[in-house]
Write an enzyme that holds these catalytic residues in place. Structure first.
Site, PDB file in Angstrom:
ATOM      1  N   VAL A   5       0.830  -1.202   0.000  1.00 30.36           N
ATOM      2  CA  VAL A   5       0.000   0.000   0.000  1.00 30.36           C
ATOM      3  C   VAL A   5       0.863   1.250   0.000  1.00 30.36           C
ATOM      4  O   VAL A   5       0.369   2.348   0.015  1.00 30.36           O
ATOM      5  CB  VAL A   5      -0.920   0.021   1.242  1.00 30.36           C
ATOM      6  CG1 VAL A   5      -1.862  -1.168   1.224  1.00 30.36           C
ATOM      7  CG2 VAL A   5      -0.125   0.036   2.532  1.00 30.36           C
ATOM      8  N   GLN A  77       7.784  -1.069   0.504  1.00 28.33           N
ATOM      9  CA  GLN A  77       6.860  -1.409  -0.574  1.00 28.33           C
ATOM     10  C   GLN A  77       5.496  -1.828  -0.042  1.00 28.33           C
ATOM     11  O   GLN A  77       4.452  -1.484  -0.613  1.00 28.33           O
ATOM     12  CB  GLN A  77       7.454  -2.543  -1.421  1.00 28.33           C
ATOM     13  CG  GLN A  77       6.556  -3.074  -2.513  1.00 28.33           C
ATOM     14  CD  GLN A  77       6.304  -2.059  -3.620  1.00 28.33           C
ATOM     15  OE1 GLN A  77       6.989  -1.050  -3.706  1.00 28.33           O
ATOM     16  NE2 GLN A  77       5.301  -2.325  -4.449  1.00 28.33           N
ATOM     17  N   GLU A  78       5.490  -2.555   1.056  1.00 29.44           N
ATOM     18  CA  GLU A  78       4.237  -3.078   1.592  1.00 29.44           C
ATOM     19  C   GLU A  78       3.384  -2.011   2.256  1.00 29.44           C
ATOM     20  O   GLU A  78       2.165  -1.965   2.049  1.00 29.44           O
ATOM     21  CB  GLU A  78       4.533  -4.195   2.603  1.00 29.44           C
ATOM     22  CG  GLU A  78       5.146  -5.447   2.009  1.00 29.44           C
ATOM     23  CD  GLU A  78       4.173  -6.191   1.105  1.00 29.44           C
ATOM     24  OE1 GLU A  78       2.962  -5.950   1.182  1.00 29.44           O
ATOM     25  OE2 GLU A  78       4.641  -7.025   0.307  1.00 29.44           O
ATOM     26  N   SER A  79       3.992  -1.167   3.078  1.00 28.21           N
ATOM     27  CA  SER A  79       3.173  -0.257   3.893  1.00 28.21           C
ATOM     28  C   SER A  79       3.672   1.176   3.931  1.00 28.21           C
ATOM     29  O   SER A  79       3.033   2.010   4.571  1.00 28.21           O
ATOM     30  CB  SER A  79       3.128  -0.774   5.336  1.00 28.21           C
ATOM     31  OG  SER A  79       4.399  -0.618   5.960  1.00 28.21           O
ATOM     32  N   TYR A 168       7.024  -6.420  -8.530  1.00 27.74           N
ATOM     33  CA  TYR A 168       7.256  -6.508  -7.087  1.00 27.74           C
ATOM     34  C   TYR A 168       8.718  -6.843  -6.804  1.00 27.74           C
ATOM     35  O   TYR A 168       9.385  -6.175  -6.013  1.00 27.74           O
ATOM     36  CB  TYR A 168       6.342  -7.580  -6.503  1.00 27.74           C
ATOM     37  CG  TYR A 168       6.406  -7.777  -5.011  1.00 27.74           C
ATOM     38  CD1 TYR A 168       5.679  -6.967  -4.150  1.00 27.74           C
ATOM     39  CD2 TYR A 168       7.174  -8.805  -4.459  1.00 27.74           C
ATOM     40  CE1 TYR A 168       5.716  -7.161  -2.775  1.00 27.74           C
ATOM     41  CE2 TYR A 168       7.214  -9.007  -3.091  1.00 27.74           C
ATOM     42  CZ  TYR A 168       6.482  -8.182  -2.256  1.00 27.74           C
ATOM     43  OH  TYR A 168       6.534  -8.384  -0.896  1.00 27.74           O
TER      44      TYR A 168
END
Length: 318
Positions: A5, A77-79, A168
């Site tokens: 996100v 990358q994730e949060s 990714y």
């Protein structure tokens, strides 16, 4: 699985001219060949309160694929390093764990970075182990399996041809290089310790190169650095590939006297180096260059093909 996100932050800075030269030579090439703990070379963009957590979690995770820089890039990358982040499908926290994954792999509170970050590192290692039998780069396989599932990586014998997965992997590995992994602070080598090795290689300048020679009158590249390190009680392996594995690998942005610089072999990869030289300080490198040149001293700018840098004495000082 984590569901991204956040977005990749832009990291900038003003770098001195000499640092630019060294970065051009070796900065991007930080392998996982060495032993011991690692630190993040450039923590710009990482919230200060998470740098230690990330470093300790990665070093404790127990697999070569998980390094502090990679773990930081994955969390970004994730949060975006947001401990309260949520996704439309229910992923939670700084590491964006799905509820079922947290239930089986997490400990403590998923919203607490002190619990979630170590869990993320441990889980990454489990994912890496699940695809270890597949040929290819360990970090690429791990990230691909994390995003697309281990089954997809096994089925395609590598990174599957999914646009999302390939983006990714590419994004996280690119940011990993920006952050950079190096040896932990505290492994600088006292100048006097390495001095006899440097004096030795300096004394060999002008001697002939003969492939397979081990001195004292002729050398090849790996036997020269092996003999130099033997003087200070470090027994390096005989050939360049094994010398690289001996490590430990360091960030090439700040080489110290005695560091070994490796250039690729015929396959062009960092895993099969074809040549090695010793950095002696002040931007100079000594190496048994080849039959045409013998043992020579050159400027570090001649080593633009460097793919790895190691600091053998640091291995003995940890």
């Amino acid at each position: 699985m984590w569901l991204g996100v956040g977005s990749v932050a832009v990291v900038g800075g003003i770098i001195l001219l000499v640092s630019l030269l060294i970065v051009m030579v070796a900065g991007p090439f930080i392998g996982d060949h060495g032993k011991g703990n690692r630190a993040i070379q450039n923590s710009g963009g990482i919230p200060a309160e998470y740098v230690k957590m990330i470093t300790e979690a990665a070093n404790a995770a127990g697999c070569a694929e998980v390094t502090p820089a990679l773990l930081a890039a994955q969390l970004q990358q994730e949060s975006g390093f947001n401990p309260r982040a949520t996704s439309p499908v229910g992923a939670m926290g700084i590491a964006q764990f799905m509820p079922a994954t947290w239930a089986s792999h997490g400990q403590g509170d998923v919203w607490n970075p002190a619990d979630a970050i170590p869990a993320a590192a441990r889980y990454d290692c489990e994912v890496a182990a699940s695809v270890a039998s597949v040929p290819g780069d360990g970090q690429e396989k791990m990230l691909a399996a994390y995003n697309a599932g281990a089954g997809a990586v096994l089925a395609y014998a590598g990174v599957p041809p999914y646009t999302e997965t390939r983006n990714y992997v590419r994004t996280i590995l690119a940011q990993t290089q920006v952050y950079g992994d190096s040896l932990e602070i505290g492994v600088d080598i006292p100048p006097g310790t390495i001095a006899p090795a440097i004096e030795f290689v300096q004394a060999q300048i002008g001697k002939p190169y003969v492939w397979g020679a081990t001195g004292p009158d002729t050398w090849d590249c790996s036997s020269l650095v092996q003999a130099a390190y033997r003087l200070i009680g470090i027994e390096l392996p005989r050939v360049t590939t094994d010398q690289l594995e001996f490590g430990p690998a360091v960030a090439g942005v700040d080489p110290q006297p005695g560091d070994l610089l490796f250039t690729p072999g015929s396959d062009g990869t960092a895993d099969a180096p074809g040549h090695v030289g010793m950095y002696i300080g002040e931007g100079r490198v000594i190496a048994a260059k080849g039959a045409r040149w013998g043992v020579v001293e050159s400027d570090i700018s001649d080593w633009t093909g460097t793919v790895a840098v190691t600091r053998p004495l640091a291995r003995e000082m940890r």
